[in-house]
Motif scaffolding. Structure first.
Motif, PDB file in Angstrom:
ATOM      1  N   ALA A  34       0.838  -1.197   0.000  1.00 22.26           N
ATOM      2  CA  ALA A  34       0.000   0.000   0.000  1.00 22.26           C
ATOM      3  C   ALA A  34       0.867   1.238   0.000  1.00 22.26           C
ATOM      4  CB  ALA A  34      -0.915   0.002   1.215  1.00 22.26           C
ATOM      5  N   VAL A  35       0.600   2.137  -0.931  1.00 24.33           N
ATOM      6  CA  VAL A  35       1.377   3.362  -1.069  1.00 24.33           C
ATOM      7  C   VAL A  35       0.400   4.524  -1.240  1.00 24.33           C
ATOM      8  CG1 VAL A  35       3.058   4.602  -2.457  1.00 24.33           C
ATOM      9  CG2 VAL A  35       3.313   2.148  -2.142  1.00 24.33           C
ATOM     10  N   THR A  36       0.658   5.600  -0.511  1.00 26.46           N
ATOM     11  CA  THR A  36      -0.169   6.790  -0.664  1.00 26.46           C
ATOM     12  C   THR A  36       0.242   7.519  -1.928  1.00 26.46           C
ATOM     13  OG1 THR A  36      -0.405   7.012   1.722  1.00 26.46           O
ATOM     14  CG2 THR A  36      -0.892   8.950   0.384  1.00 26.46           C
ATOM     15  N   SER A  37      -0.727   7.743  -2.833  1.00 25.53           N
ATOM     16  CA  SER A  37      -0.429   8.383  -4.114  1.00 25.53           C
ATOM     17  C   SER A  37      -1.116   9.731  -4.180  1.00 25.53           C
ATOM     18  CB  SER A  37      -0.907   7.496  -5.268  1.00 25.53           C
ATOM     19  OG  SER A  37      -0.847   8.190  -6.497  1.00 25.53           O
ATOM     20  N   PRO A  38      -0.458  10.714  -4.782  1.00 24.98           N
ATOM     21  CA  PRO A  38      -1.128  12.007  -4.986  1.00 24.98           C
ATOM     22  C   PRO A  38      -2.269  11.910  -5.988  1.00 24.98           C
ATOM     23  CG  PRO A  38       0.996  11.962  -6.091  1.00 24.98           C
ATOM     24  CD  PRO A  38       0.933  10.724  -5.258  1.00 24.98           C
ATOM     25  N   CYS A  39      -2.338  10.789  -6.728  1.00 23.76           N
ATOM     26  CA  CYS A  39      -3.423  10.575  -7.691  1.00 23.76           C
ATOM     27  C   CYS A  39      -4.101   9.237  -7.367  1.00 23.76           C
ATOM     28  CB  CYS A  39      -2.880  10.552  -9.119  1.00 23.76           C
ATOM     29  SG  CYS A  39      -2.265  12.135  -9.721  1.00 23.76           S
ATOM     30  N   PRO A  40      -4.978   9.225  -6.352  1.00 27.80           N
ATOM     31  CA  PRO A  40      -5.606   7.959  -5.960  1.00 27.80           C
ATOM     32  C   PRO A  40      -6.543   7.398  -7.023  1.00 27.80           C
ATOM     33  CG  PRO A  40      -6.589   9.793  -4.783  1.00 27.80           C
ATOM     34  CD  PRO A  40      -5.394  10.356  -5.490  1.00 27.80           C
ATOM     35  N   TRP A 126      15.281   9.310 -15.454  1.00 27.70           N
ATOM     36  CA  TRP A 126      14.905   8.064 -14.788  1.00 27.70           C
ATOM     37  C   TRP A 126      13.970   8.364 -13.608  1.00 27.70           C
ATOM     38  CZ3 TRP A 126      15.161   3.461 -16.802  1.00 27.70           C
ATOM     39  CH2 TRP A 126      16.172   3.136 -17.710  1.00 27.70           C
ATOM     40  N   THR A 127      14.315   9.377 -12.846  1.00 30.18           N
ATOM     41  CA  THR A 127      13.479   9.731 -11.701  1.00 30.18           C
ATOM     42  C   THR A 127      12.097  10.168 -12.149  1.00 30.18           C
ATOM     43  OG1 THR A 127      15.435  10.388 -10.429  1.00 30.18           O
ATOM     44  CG2 THR A 127      13.313  11.245  -9.681  1.00 30.18           C
ATOM     45  N   ASN A 128      12.030  10.938 -13.236  1.00 29.27           N
ATOM     46  CA  ASN A 128      10.731  11.336 -13.777  1.00 29.27           C
ATOM     47  C   ASN A 128       9.897  10.110 -14.161  1.00 29.27           C
ATOM     48  OD1 ASN A 128      11.577  14.003 -13.555  1.00 29.27           O
ATOM     49  ND2 ASN A 128      12.132  14.179 -15.717  1.00 29.27           N
ATOM     50  N   LEU A 129      10.559   9.141 -14.786  1.00 26.25           N
ATOM     51  CA  LEU A 129       9.867   7.929 -15.231  1.00 26.25           C
ATOM     52  C   LEU A 129       9.365   7.130 -14.035  1.00 26.25           C
ATOM     53  CD1 LEU A 129       9.117   6.177 -17.715  1.00 26.25           C
ATOM     54  CD2 LEU A 129      11.315   5.005 -17.403  1.00 26.25           C
ATOM     55  N   TRP A 130      10.238   6.940 -13.033  1.00 23.12           N
ATOM     56  CA  TRP A 130       9.839   6.157 -11.862  1.00 23.12           C
ATOM     57  C   TRP A 130       8.734   6.865 -11.075  1.00 23.12           C
ATOM     58  CZ3 TRP A 130      15.694   5.634 -10.490  1.00 23.12           C
ATOM     59  CH2 TRP A 130      16.273   4.698 -11.346  1.00 23.12           C
ATOM     60  N   ASN A 131       8.791   8.166 -10.984  1.00 21.21           N
ATOM     61  CA  ASN A 131       7.740   8.910 -10.284  1.00 21.21           C
ATOM     62  C   ASN A 131       6.397   8.741 -11.002  1.00 21.21           C
ATOM     63  OD1 ASN A 131       9.422   9.849  -8.265  1.00 21.21           O
ATOM     64  ND2 ASN A 131       9.811  11.821  -9.254  1.00 21.21           N
ATOM     65  N   TYR A 132       6.448   8.780 -12.331  1.00 27.77           N
ATOM     66  CA  TYR A 132       5.220   8.581 -13.105  1.00 27.77           C
ATOM     67  C   TYR A 132       4.635   7.194 -12.843  1.00 27.77           C
ATOM     68  CZ  TYR A 132       2.147   7.693 -17.049  1.00 27.77           C
ATOM     69  OH  TYR A 132       1.065   7.355 -17.812  1.00 27.77           O
ATOM     70  N   GLU A 133       5.488   6.176 -12.897  1.00 25.82           N
ATOM     71  CA  GLU A 133       5.011   4.811 -12.686  1.00 25.82           C
ATOM     72  C   GLU A 133       4.404   4.646 -11.291  1.00 25.82           C
ATOM     73  OE1 GLU A 133       8.528   2.907 -15.542  1.00 25.82           O
ATOM     74  OE2 GLU A 133       8.463   2.444 -13.387  1.00 25.82           O
ATOM     75  N   ALA A 134       5.064   5.234 -10.295  1.00 24.48           N
ATOM     76  CA  ALA A 134       4.569   5.108  -8.925  1.00 24.48           C
ATOM     77  C   ALA A 134       3.262   5.877  -8.728  1.00 24.48           C
ATOM     78  CB  ALA A 134       5.627   5.605  -7.940  1.00 24.48           C
ATOM     79  N   THR A 135       3.184   7.064  -9.288  1.00 23.13           N
ATOM     80  CA  THR A 135       1.997   7.906  -9.109  1.00 23.13           C
ATOM     81  C   THR A 135       0.778   7.322  -9.797  1.00 23.13           C
ATOM     82  OG1 THR A 135       3.370   9.892  -8.955  1.00 23.13           O
ATOM     83  CG2 THR A 135       1.046  10.211  -9.498  1.00 23.13           C
ATOM     84  N   MET A 136       0.977   6.785 -11.011  1.00 22.21           N
ATOM     85  CA  MET A 136      -0.142   6.309 -11.810  1.00 22.21           C
ATOM     86  C   MET A 136      -0.400   4.807 -11.657  1.00 22.21           C
ATOM     87  SD  MET A 136      -1.323   8.977 -13.309  1.00 22.21           S
ATOM     88  CE  MET A 136      -0.781  10.669 -13.523  1.00 22.21           C
ATOM     89  N   GLY A 137       0.472   4.101 -10.939  1.00 24.36           N
ATOM     90  CA  GLY A 137       0.320   2.656 -10.834  1.00 24.36           C
ATOM     91  C   GLY A 137       0.582   1.951 -12.149  1.00 24.36           C
ATOM     92  N   GLY A 227       5.587   1.073  -4.689  1.00 23.36           N
ATOM     93  CA  GLY A 227       4.479   0.442  -5.378  1.00 23.36           C
ATOM     94  C   GLY A 227       4.763   0.070  -6.815  1.00 23.36           C
ATOM     95  N   ARG A 228       5.892   0.502  -7.358  1.00 22.61           N
ATOM     96  CA  ARG A 228       6.198   0.172  -8.751  1.00 22.61           C
ATOM     97  C   ARG A 228       6.450  -1.326  -8.910  1.00 22.61           C
ATOM     98  NH1 ARG A 228      10.678   1.635 -11.046  1.00 22.61           N
ATOM     99  NH2 ARG A 228      11.813   1.881  -9.081  1.00 22.61           N
ATOM    100  N   GLN A 229       6.114  -1.830 -10.107  1.00 20.43           N
ATOM    101  CA  GLN A 229       6.445  -3.206 -10.461  1.00 20.43           C
ATOM    102  C   GLN A 229       7.143  -3.215 -11.811  1.00 20.43           C
ATOM    103  OE1 GLN A 229       2.619  -5.380 -10.042  1.00 20.43           O
ATOM    104  NE2 GLN A 229       3.673  -6.562  -8.477  1.00 20.43           N
ATOM    105  N   ALA A 230       8.212  -3.998 -11.899  1.00 17.46           N
ATOM    106  CA  ALA A 230       8.975  -4.094 -13.142  1.00 17.46           C
ATOM    107  C   ALA A 230       9.217  -5.561 -13.462  1.00 17.46           C
ATOM    108  CB  ALA A 230      10.302  -3.353 -13.022  1.00 17.46           C
TER     109      ALA A 230
END
Length: 626
Positions: A34-40, A126-137, A227-230
């Motif tokens: 479970a991860v708190t996301s700014p975009c639930p 890379w950080t932008n990409l990982w942040n996107y993946e985490a925020t959007m699931g 919360g990211r999965q790769a």
């Protein structure tokens, strides 16, 4: 670039920063901490972003092929062409994500810049990409990966050139859940691809999907505390490699959480030309170089031959995978008329068992159509249609024709006559310039008669003029012994030709296959060249897939191709609110396939629903996901 090669670690390898790997055991692929996301509750477009380093990666064409056969929209971003260009606004606008999945051609996107091996993305990118993946699931897939702890592996313990030593790998229990369409009892063999061997980390955050006999993880999913999965693979791919083809659907299905634009089916559509007439045959004593029409011997199948084919097809239908297998008989009606052939045991048996096959017109008497005038073309069409009625062929439609020698496709006289007599689907020959599929599973509308759709058809090396193994072996070796450096045996020829056919099937290719009536001779009273070839093809297929095989009528196939082309050209877009709804829009009218969407009347194929949403031009619909 097509040759597989080792990966090079870049001098600026991306760092996960302050992230630490999760030590929470992950037993199910869908389980994410479970991860708190700014975009639930984000809105995410149903499109895949493919990130390449310099666009020269061997696996990039394999990735594109996988997506194009499915019909899944994607964008290729070549990172080295726009340094520092992967900014957050390229990925999302607030809580609206532009991509539902990210594919990396290689794990670190390493390429040689003329001086060093470097990552095509900066640390900030890379950080932008990982942040996107985490925020959007949104999930990530690395198609070819040097194993490191960042992807869930221990340090590599070996490297394998599988062109020399093929490497079998088996599904794990978790892998079977991700690849339900694969035959889990058999290994998938990596061949002709550079491969790294590494054990998975034992931190509970890595789930191997495929492993070798020594426990090395070759395909694995890693989960991160944000919360990211790769998912990553430690071996290379190209569009022709079987391991790449058979894994591709599962990869895209995992990446998209099983909900994506497009669909997948497995097809087998054998078409047998010249039924009811005879063909020349190549006797084993025929000297190499003899013109194929001057062998002095012909063969027309008999009632006994056809009964053997009926028995064989019935046997194939007892297998759930090939329960729908139906041969298409492209017939020339002249051969079924009184006194055309005496004695004639074929026509009575074919008539009595006509419902066992599909029937397609091959013209009345096999006249080449390239230079025919309108009157003669009309006669060739209408006389054969009359024979179909006389014989009571129920699985016959005037919409279809296989033209003799694949002729007439540039003859306006014939094409007008064809259209005027109801023909809407012809076949072309994929081996001829301009007649192959312009894109996977697409046909070609005839330029002279645009209402007629030409369905590309695969030729093969089961020649039109062979009816027994010794005939096929003799002619094949006349043509190809120089290429192979020796004569091949019957089993070797079957092995090579069946490999072409099973590869078409595994890709989801729907093009029909060309054969001829001498191939149906029961050379030993039971077996035919075609049954031997298709038996081995189906045997190879069963080693990989458990999916049911579809054998459509030619007009059904034509309608599928027309729908597919319309969908691909309709400017279809879609977005979803995960777990809530999906919105689909089209600039032009189209029947939109959506895998994973379970609407009323949805098709269930391979255990997954596929919905077909009929949209008019400019229409948008929103459907619930629950």
């Amino acid at each position: 670039m097509t040759k597989s090669h080792p990966l090079h670690q870049p001098i600026n390898a991306p760092k996960l920063g302050t992230f630490t790997r999760s030590f929470t055991p992950i037993v199910e692929l869908a389980a994410v901490p479970a991860v708190t996301s700014p975009c639930p509750s984000p809105t995410i477009d149903l499109k895949v972003l493919v990130i390449a380093s310099d666009g020269q990666e061997v696996d990039l064409p394999a990735i594109k092929q996988a997506l194009e056969y499915l019909g899944t929209p994607y964008t290729v971003y070549v990172a080295s062409q726009t340094p520092n260009g992967l900014t957050p606004d390229k990925l999302s606008n607030g809580c609206h994500g532009f991509y539902q999945g990210i594919i990396l051609t290689t794990g670190t996107l390493s390429y040689f810049n003329g001086t060093d091996w470097v990552s095509a993305l900066s640390q900030q990118e890379w950080t932008n990409l990982w942040n996107y993946e985490a925020t959007m699931g949104v999930r990530e897939l690395s198609w070819y990966t040097y194993p490191t702890a960042d992807f869930g592996y221990q340090s590599p313990n070996g490297e394998v050139d599988t062109s020399i030593t093929p490497l079998p790998m088996n599904l794990t229990a978790q892998g079977q859940a991700a690849y339900p369409y694969l035959n889990a009892t058999n290994a998938v063999t990596i061949q002709n691809a550079y491969t790294y061997l590494a054990q998975p980390l034992t931190d509970g955050a890595t789930v191997p999907l495929f492993s070798d006999s020594n426990g090395n993880a070759l395909v694995a999913v890693s989960t991160y505390p944000d919360g990211r999965q790769a998912l990553s693979m430690t071996f290379d791919s190209n569009p022709s490699l079987i391991h790449s083809i058979v894994l591709s659907y599962g990869l895209i299905n995992w990446l998209t959480n099983g909900l994506f634009l497009g669909e997948r089916h497995i097809y087998m559509s054998p078409q047998i030309d010249d039924v009811f007439i005879d063909d020349t045959v190549w006797l084993p004593i025929t000297p190499c170089g003899t013109p194929v029409d001057n062998t002095g011997t012909t063969y027309r199948i008999t009632g006994d031959d056809l009964q053997a084919v009926i028995n064989w097809q019935a046997g194939k239908r007892s297998d759930p995978a090939s329960a729908n297998l139906t041969l298409t008989m492209a017939f020339n009606g002249y051969g079924a008329t009184t006194d055309a052939y005496t004695p004639d045991t074929l026509t009575p048996l074919a008539t009595a068992n006509q419902n066992q096959f599909y029937w397609v017109s091959h013209t009345y008497d096999h006249t080449n159509l390239d230079n025919l005038d309108s009157a003669d073309a009309t006669t060739e069409i209408t006389l054969n249609d009359q024979i179909a009625t006389t014989l009571g062929l129920t699985n016959f439609s005037v919409q279809n024709m296989v033209t003799p020698d694949v002729s007439g496709l540039t003859n306006a006289n014939f094409l007008v006559a064809a259209y005027d007599n109801g023909i809407r689907y012809l076949v072309s020959d994929t081996s001829l310039p301009g007649y192959n599929n312009p894109s996977p599973n697409a046909g070609i509308y005839n330029t002279l008669e645009p209402e007629i759709l030409m369905l590309p058809r695969y030729p093969n090396n089961l020649f039109y003029n062979v009816s027994a193994p010794d005939e096929w072996v003799a002619e094949y070796n006349c043509l190809y012994s120089g290429f192979w450096g020796r004569n091949l045996t019957y089993q070797e020829i079957l092995g090579k030709e069946s490999q072409f056919l099973v590869t078409y099937m595994l890709k989801g290719d729907l093009d029909p296959w060309m054969f001829h009536q001498p191939n149906l001779r029961a050379y030993d009273g039971t077996h035919t060249l075609l049954s031997d070839l298709l038996d081995l093809t189906l045997q190879k297929y069963a080693q990989y897939y458990t999916l049911p095989i579809i054998s459509p009528t030619m007009d059904s196939l034509g309608q599928n191709v027309a729908n597919w082309m319309q969908y691909n050209n309709a400017g279809v877009t879609a977005s979803l609110i995960p777990g809530v709804s999906i919105t689909i829009a089209a600039q032009k009218g189209a029947l939109v396939p959506v895998t994973g969407l379970n609407t009323a009347g949805a098709e269930i194929y391979g255990g997954q629903p596929i919905s077909y949403i009929n949209l008019t031009a400019g229409q948008s619909v929103t459907l619930p996901l629950t």
